[in-house]
Design a protein around this motif. Structure first.
Motif, PDB file in Angstrom:
ATOM      1  N   PHE A 118       0.857  -1.186   0.000  1.00 34.46           N
ATOM      2  CA  PHE A 118       0.000   0.000   0.000  1.00 34.46           C
ATOM      3  C   PHE A 118       0.896   1.240   0.000  1.00 34.46           C
ATOM      4  CE2 PHE A 118      -3.917   2.166   0.624  1.00 34.46           C
ATOM      5  CZ  PHE A 118      -4.928   1.210   0.476  1.00 34.46           C
ATOM      6  N   PRO A 119       0.955   1.986  -1.111  1.00 33.48           N
ATOM      7  CA  PRO A 119       1.931   3.085  -1.210  1.00 33.48           C
ATOM      8  C   PRO A 119       1.560   4.282  -0.338  1.00 33.48           C
ATOM      9  CG  PRO A 119       0.579   2.991  -3.169  1.00 33.48           C
ATOM     10  CD  PRO A 119       0.195   1.808  -2.354  1.00 33.48           C
ATOM     11  N   HIS A 120       2.577   4.901   0.231  1.00 36.80           N
ATOM     12  CA  HIS A 120       2.427   6.087   1.070  1.00 36.80           C
ATOM     13  C   HIS A 120       2.697   7.329   0.232  1.00 36.80           C
ATOM     14  CE1 HIS A 120       3.497   9.012   4.287  1.00 36.80           C
ATOM     15  NE2 HIS A 120       2.604   8.321   4.987  1.00 36.80           N
ATOM     16  N   SER A 121       2.135   8.455   0.645  1.00 33.46           N
ATOM     17  CA  SER A 121       2.298   9.689  -0.118  1.00 33.46           C
ATOM     18  C   SER A 121       3.758  10.120  -0.204  1.00 33.46           C
ATOM     19  CB  SER A 121       1.454  10.807   0.505  1.00 33.46           C
ATOM     20  OG  SER A 121       1.873  11.054   1.836  1.00 33.46           O
TER      21      SER A 121
ATOM     22  N   SER B 125      -4.544   3.196 -18.950  1.00 39.20           N
ATOM     23  CA  SER B 125      -5.209   4.475 -18.659  1.00 39.20           C
ATOM     24  C   SER B 125      -5.841   4.487 -17.278  1.00 39.20           C
ATOM     25  CB  SER B 125      -6.283   4.763 -19.718  1.00 39.20           C
ATOM     26  OG  SER B 125      -5.719   4.858 -20.998  1.00 39.20           O
ATOM     27  N   VAL B 126      -5.789   3.360 -16.568  1.00 38.42           N
ATOM     28  CA  VAL B 126      -6.421   3.260 -15.256  1.00 38.42           C
ATOM     29  C   VAL B 126      -5.489   3.822 -14.193  1.00 38.42           C
ATOM     30  CG1 VAL B 126      -7.283   1.671 -13.501  1.00 38.42           C
ATOM     31  CG2 VAL B 126      -7.802   1.274 -15.904  1.00 38.42           C
ATOM     32  N   VAL B 127      -6.013   4.716 -13.370  1.00 32.90           N
ATOM     33  CA  VAL B 127      -5.265   5.258 -12.236  1.00 32.90           C
ATOM     34  C   VAL B 127      -6.110   5.084 -10.975  1.00 32.90           C
ATOM     35  CG1 VAL B 127      -3.978   6.920 -13.621  1.00 32.90           C
ATOM     36  CG2 VAL B 127      -6.164   7.591 -12.617  1.00 32.90           C
ATOM     37  N   LEU B 128      -5.439   4.962  -9.846  1.00 30.99           N
ATOM     38  CA  LEU B 128      -6.119   4.748  -8.564  1.00 30.99           C
ATOM     39  C   LEU B 128      -5.928   5.970  -7.679  1.00 30.99           C
ATOM     40  CD1 LEU B 128      -6.090   1.823  -9.623  1.00 30.99           C
ATOM     41  CD2 LEU B 128      -5.628   1.057  -7.291  1.00 30.99           C
ATOM     42  N   TRP B 129      -7.034   6.396  -7.068  1.00 33.78           N
ATOM     43  CA  TRP B 129      -6.942   7.437  -6.044  1.00 33.78           C
ATOM     44  C   TRP B 129      -7.214   6.773  -4.700  1.00 33.78           C
ATOM     45  CZ3 TRP B 129      -9.327   9.401  -1.884  1.00 33.78           C
ATOM     46  CH2 TRP B 129      -8.870  10.632  -1.393  1.00 33.78           C
ATOM     47  N   VAL B 130      -6.281   6.910  -3.776  1.00 30.06           N
ATOM     48  CA  VAL B 130      -6.428   6.359  -2.436  1.00 30.06           C
ATOM     49  C   VAL B 130      -5.851   7.375  -1.461  1.00 30.06           C
ATOM     50  CG1 VAL B 130      -4.258   5.091  -2.645  1.00 30.06           C
ATOM     51  CG2 VAL B 130      -5.947   4.368  -0.957  1.00 30.06           C
ATOM     52  N   ASP B 131      -6.557   7.622  -0.385  1.00 30.37           N
ATOM     53  CA  ASP B 131      -6.183   8.714   0.519  1.00 30.37           C
ATOM     54  C   ASP B 131      -4.759   8.598   1.046  1.00 30.37           C
ATOM     55  OD1 ASP B 131      -6.696   6.478   2.010  1.00 30.37           O
ATOM     56  OD2 ASP B 131      -8.238   7.382   3.292  1.00 30.37           O
ATOM     57  N   TRP B 132      -4.326   7.398   1.404  1.00 26.91           N
ATOM     58  CA  TRP B 132      -3.015   7.188   2.013  1.00 26.91           C
ATOM     59  C   TRP B 132      -1.877   7.588   1.070  1.00 26.91           C
ATOM     60  CZ3 TRP B 132      -1.079   6.348   6.670  1.00 26.91           C
ATOM     61  CH2 TRP B 132       0.165   5.745   6.838  1.00 26.91           C
ATOM     62  N   GLY B 133      -2.072   7.410  -0.205  1.00 25.49           N
ATOM     63  CA  GLY B 133      -1.010   7.694  -1.158  1.00 25.49           C
ATOM     64  C   GLY B 133      -1.187   8.967  -1.955  1.00 25.49           C
TER      65      GLY B 133
ATOM     66  N   THR C 264      -4.807   2.269  13.151  1.00 19.28           N
ATOM     67  CA  THR C 264      -4.907   3.721  13.330  1.00 19.28           C
ATOM     68  C   THR C 264      -3.845   4.473  12.558  1.00 19.28           C
ATOM     69  OG1 THR C 264      -3.570   3.517  15.346  1.00 19.28           O
ATOM     70  CG2 THR C 264      -5.977   3.497  15.601  1.00 19.28           C
ATOM     71  N   ASP C 265      -2.687   3.855  12.337  1.00 19.68           N
ATOM     72  CA  ASP C 265      -1.593   4.536  11.643  1.00 19.68           C
ATOM     73  C   ASP C 265      -1.241   3.893  10.310  1.00 19.68           C
ATOM     74  OD1 ASP C 265      -0.683   2.226  12.738  1.00 19.68           O
ATOM     75  OD2 ASP C 265       1.218   3.042  13.486  1.00 19.68           O
ATOM     76  N   SER C 266      -2.079   2.977   9.823  1.00 20.38           N
ATOM     77  CA  SER C 266      -1.803   2.309   8.547  1.00 20.38           C
ATOM     78  C   SER C 266      -3.098   1.817   7.936  1.00 20.38           C
ATOM     79  CB  SER C 266      -0.840   1.139   8.760  1.00 20.38           C
ATOM     80  OG  SER C 266      -0.656   0.429   7.547  1.00 20.38           O
TER      81      SER C 266
END
Length: 818
Positions: free
Chosen positions: A368-371, A426-434, A395-397
């Protein structure tokens, strides 16, 4: 003609190879074959034209590289099919060949050009797809060709095809155009040197060379992808399907034509069937283009709009029909303006530009990539955005130490890619953590405030589901994301779903919200069964208890932020819903219903509704107003009754549904009751079920109903009315024996005795209507000459059907609820 056809009786038709190619078929067979060709060719031309128009009329579609190639791939097919169908139809109408030598040369040119341009455009796309596969195998980003490069390649293909089609007119070459069996004019051999040149300058560059080029690119793509299983998993199946289509189109459709014209050039009937198969190439290709997800969605939307216009036109005649067509085009323009307005409002909430992680990069990371890993890039209009909505495992991951959620998302996104035949690159993912900064608190706050814009730009949403028994059981039964265990109760999770669904409905695009996870627990013998399930089955309707601001939070201070974002989203959503209803009324003069059910309409939105319908004069046609399942309270009820319901212009408004508005309260009911007593109020039916009304809250009806002479039905079911409040309502409605109003109070906390009195009143309402019908029937009988036993039997049956025969005094069954 350059090489005139030979009649079978002509002495020159000596049965040799060259003479047999020119020997014409009987005229009756020619007419049949031309007619068959014209039908198939024009059907193919129509299909190609639809694809070209659908792509060209949509700015989003025509901005994509692949769609540009599709347009110029369909264009030569359209030109060839349309002209061939047109010329064949001319021959049919003329009864023989029409146009002489000019038509023969013209048909040879456009036929060769169309076939060559179609095959070489396929080759051009095959080369581009190989570049894409090569980039995936090397874990590199695919660089799309510029518009200038695309235009240059397309111009080169068309110029080369034009040269191939013109080679027969080059002086000094032993090549001529001839009518094959009198059917169609194409380059024709007439001796050994011309046969060799025909193969070298016509058949090989038009058919065989592009086939070899496509096969070579396919083999190269297979070689670079086969050793790399990870790359194979990321490549959309549509890439290989498209390669297979390119080969199939040439092998199945054009190769028979080339083979038969080369090996069996003397059989005229065989030529017809070979070229008929070739004509199907354009039709089948167009069907493949329409299966592309974005083209298919635009096509469905266009068909729906056209169907609405046709239905409206069907019910009108003369000048009214022209008015409908004018308004249909106006509707499309107004809807486009509304969408632009919504998009501009949404983009104003994008305080930080949206970034996302390419799916190919996501797969290569392995966790799971981090920002802080800087794997994101800005989102473009060509991207297919999948919004990942989830609850953090710790809580932290966002994930556990085994990376279970990461692996589940990899599989879930791949299923979405296969299900919708998406281009994986062309597919991209938006995820809050990254994708939202986790280090800079200021950027993090701005990113959270931009959630409306982020969710609005998403095409899909995926929710990973945990594997614990409670989550599995809830996922198996869920029909909405808020029904998921350990997810639906969380305020942040609700907010993401809320924004995504509201924006999808407001922008009139399909809502693709999926949950991915196990639907069985598994055992020692069988592993858990994992599924991708749709979690959306209706509009963006949320129960009041499931709104984001009412969800659970780890930090209570976040509730104010969530409430503000929720209100901003609701402003956009409700305004769009009201404008949509206004637009429907303006474009459909037969429409009398305004339906704003479960659209989250608040008090501050009621003036917008008044402005849309009263100020524009649409209230003159308003017959029914549905505002159930909203958030209207005292102030909104006052404005609604004063400016719409009791407006003298609303003389046709006889139905008002305010059920499911729990914020109305006693003060809101007081405004409604006062409105019923207004002489300008024309309401005949009022629904106020599920509004949490008590007996005291409905007390104003006990006086105002006596003054209203029009209301004939009042629905107060599923409230909190007690016996005292119910008895007061019964008395105001005329009592149990002679009521003038049908009162519904089922599922209120009433005693059996009170429910019995309500049932008597409702039975009396039915009795009165049946007696009136019976009296009208007797008046009709008095006008006749005879009264027989049959009439009496019919009268008794009518009485029993109305519930007042000898067996029952009034119908009580089914009316008492405890």
């Amino acid at each position: 003609m350059p090489l005139s056809p030979l009649h079978p009786s002509d002495p020159a038709a000596d049965g040799s190879r060259w003479a047999s190619m020119r020997t014409t078929l009987p005229e009756e067979w020619l007419i049949r074959y031309w007619f068959a060709w014209s039908i198939v060719a024009e059907a193919a031309a129509l299909a190609c034209a639809v694809v070209i128009v659908i792509i060209c009329r949509s700015p989003k579609l025509r901005s994509q590289t692949f769609n540009k190639f599709v347009v110029f791939l369909a264009l030569p097919d359209f030109v060839y099919s349309f002209l061939c169908g047109f010329t064949c139809l001319l021959h049919v109408l003329h009864g023989s060949w029409f146009g002489g030598d000019f038509m023969c040369n013209f048909q040879s040119f456009y036929g060769t050009f169309g076939i060559a341009a179609s095959n070489w455009m396929n080759s051009l796309i095959a080369y581009e797809l190989w570049r894409l596969a090569s980039a995936l195998a090397k874990a590199e980003s695919y660089s799309q060709p510029s518009n200038r490069a695309i235009a240059g390649r397309i111009a080169g293909v068309n110029l080369f095809s034009g040269l191939l089609a013109s080679v027969v007119v080059v002086p000094g070459l032993p090549m001529e155009v001839g009518a094959h069996s009198g059917l169609i004019c194409l380059p024709m051999e007439y001796d050994l040197p011309s046969a060799m040149l025909h193969v070298a300058f016509t058949q090989f560059p038009v058919f065989w060379l592009p086939l070899l080029f496509i096969g070579w690119n396919f083999w190269r793509a297979y070689r670079v992808l086969a050793p790399n299983k990870a790359a194979l998993n990321t490549v959309d199946r549509a890439i290989f399907v498209f390669f297979g289509r390119l080969l199939a189109v040439i092998v199945i459709f054009w190769c028979p034509s080339a083979v038969f014209l080369t090996i069996f050039p003397t059989n005229g009937h065989l030529k017809f069937y070979a070229l008929l198969i070739g004509h199907f190439q354009a039709l089948v290709s167009a069907c493949f283009y329409m299966q592309k997800s974005d083209i298919n969605a635009e096509l469905r939307s266009t068909i729906s709009s056209m169907a609405s216009a046709v239905r409206g036109c069907w019910h009108r005649h003369g000048e009214a029909a022209h008015e409908v067509l004018r308004k249909s085009s106006l509707t499309a323009e107004m809807r486009e303006r509304l969408l632009i307005q919504v998009q501009s409002e949404v983009l104003s909430h994008e305080l930080v530009p949206m970034v996302a992680i390419e799916f190919t990069t996501w797969l290569q990371v392995g966790h799971f990539p981090h920002s802080s890993e800087s794997l994101t890039r800005p989102v473009t209009d060509q991207d297919i955005v999948i919004f990942v909505s989830h609850r953090w495992s710790m809580t932290d991951s966002p994930d556990d130490v085994q990376g279970s959620k990461y692996s589940l998302l990899c599989r879930g996104v791949q299923k979405i890619v296969r299900k919708h035949k998406l281009d994986a690159t062309s597919v991209v993912l938006w995820v809050d953590w990254g994708c939202i900064s986790q280090e800079d608190s200021n950027l993090q706050e701005l990113g959270i405030s931009s959630l409306i814009a982020y969710a609005a730009r998403a095409d899909f949403m995926i929710v990973p589901v945990a594997s614990d028994p409670a989550s599995v059981c809830a996922f198996r039964r869920a029909d909405h994301p808020t029904k998921l265990h350990n997810y639906g109760e969380r305020a942040w999770c609700r907010l993401e779903v809320y924004i995504f669904m509201c924006m999808a409905e407001a922008s009139r695009r399909p809502v693709f919200c999926y949950g991915c996870g196990p639907i069985t627990l598994g055992n020692m013998c069988l592993p858990p069964l994992e599924r991708l399930r749709s979690l959306f089955h209706k509009g963006a309707a949320f129960d009041m208890s499931m709104l984001p601001s009412t969800g659970d939070l780890s930090l209570e201070k976040d509730r104010e932020v969530i409430h503000q974002i929720e209100e901003d989203m609701r402003d956009i959503y409700v305004n769009m819903a009201i404008l949509e209803q206004k637009l429907n009324f303006e474009t459909n003069t037969r429409l009398g219903k305004c339906i704003l059910s479960e659209k989250q309409v608040r008090c501050i939105d009621v003036p917008h509704l008044v402005s849309a319908f009263v100020d524009e004069g649409l209230v003159l046609r308003l017959r029914e107003l549905h505002l159930d399942g909203n958030l209207i309270s005292e102030e909104g009820a006052a404005v609604l009754m004063r400016d719409i319901v009791c407006n003298p212009q609303a003389a046709l408004l006889t139905f008002l549904n305010l059920s499911g508005n729990p914020k109305l309260g006693a003060a809101g009911v007081k405004h409604i009751a006062d409105g019923l007593a207004n002489p300008d109020c024309a309401l005949e039916e009022l629904r106020l079920s599920r509004c949490d009304l008590s007996g005291d809250a409905v007390a104003p009806f006990t006086t105002e109903l006596l003054e209203s002479t029009l209301v004939r039905r009042l629905d107060l079911s599923y409230n909190c009315i007690d016996d005292r409040g119910c008895d007061g309502l019964l008395e105001a409605c005329g009592g149990c024996d002679q009521p003038f109003l049908d009162l519904t109070v089922e599922s209120n906390p009433l005693s059996v005795a009170c429910l019995y009195r309500v049932s008597r009143a409702r039975a009396a309402i039915g009795l009165g209507s049946c007696r009136a019908r019976k009296l009208r029937g007797q008046e009709g009988d008095e006008g006749g000459d005879h009264h027989g036993a049959g009439d009496e039997g019919h009268e008794g049956d009518a009485g029993r059907r109305c519930g007042w025969g000898s067996s029952l005094e009034f119908p009580v069954s089914g009316e008492i609820y405890i």
